[in-house]
Write an enzyme that holds these catalytic residues in place. Structure first.
Site, short mmCIF file in Angstrom:
data_model
loop_
_atom_site.label_atom_id
_atom_site.label_comp_id
_atom_site.label_asym_id
_atom_site.label_seq_id
_atom_site.Cartn_x
_atom_site.Cartn_y
_atom_site.Cartn_z
N GLY A 150 -1.51 -2.17 -3.21
CA GLY A 150 -0.76 -2.00 -1.97
C GLY A 150 -1.27 -2.92 -0.89
N HIS A 151 -1.64 -4.15 -1.29
CA HIS A 151 -2.12 -5.15 -0.35
C HIS A 151 -2.01 -6.54 -0.97
CE1 HIS A 151 -5.76 -3.90 -2.64
NE2 HIS A 151 -5.93 -5.20 -2.72
N ALA A 152 -2.30 -7.54 -0.17
CA ALA A 152 -2.33 -8.93 -0.63
C ALA A 152 -3.67 -9.53 -0.21
CB ALA A 152 -1.18 -9.72 -0.01
N VAL A 176 0.46 -6.83 -4.22
CA VAL A 176 0.27 -6.25 -5.56
C VAL A 176 0.13 -4.74 -5.46
CG1 VAL A 176 -1.22 -6.24 -7.61
CG2 VAL A 176 -0.96 -8.34 -6.28
#
Length: 137
Positions: free
Chosen positions: A51-53, A98
């Site tokens: 839940g981040h990049a 992702v």
């Protein structure tokens, strides 16, 4: 537009009567220098990770046991890939959002990372991510 820069990499599977062995080596079958290794496990039913990049970090994800879905998003398109093979790694380039979910019971997902932990490298707000990718064109 940033391309969804990802690919499944088949890692060597060495099999004999004692079982199987798979090897991941930096700059050989892993396209970067490995600076950090961690693994995800005992993810609760209906749980998710990621839940981040990342601005710089590259990763190779391997479901060494079990299975999970990996959703990749470049700000323009999304793609979901099933990871369920202990001798296949999913290469994830920098600047991709992702999310991992739909973990089967007992899943262990190994992550090889190109950088050590750096909180400043994370983009954890999706709207900030969209602004970042639009400015990075």
């Amino acid at each position: 537009m940033q391309k969804l820069n990802t690919k499944l990499i088949t890692l060597p599977k060495i099999a004999d009567s004692r079982g199987n062995l798979t090897v991941a080596e930096a700059f050989d079958n892993v396209p970067f220098d490995i600076k950090r290794v961690y693994w995800l496990y005992e993810v609760p039913e209906n749980g998710s990770r990621g839940g981040h990049a990342h601005r710089r970090l590259q990763q190779l994800l391997v479901a060494v046991s079990g299975a999970c879905h990996v959703t990749l998003d470049n700000g323009y398109e999304r793609k979901t890939i099933l990871l369920n093979n202990p001798y296949q790694g999913l290469f994830i380039d920098k600047t991709l959002w992702v999310t991992l979910d739909q973990f089967s019971p007992g899943t262990v997902c190994l992550v090889l990372a190109s950088e050590g932990y750096n909180a400043a490298d994370y983009i954890e707000d999706y709207n900030e991510f969209l602004k970042y990718v639009k400015c990075s064109k």
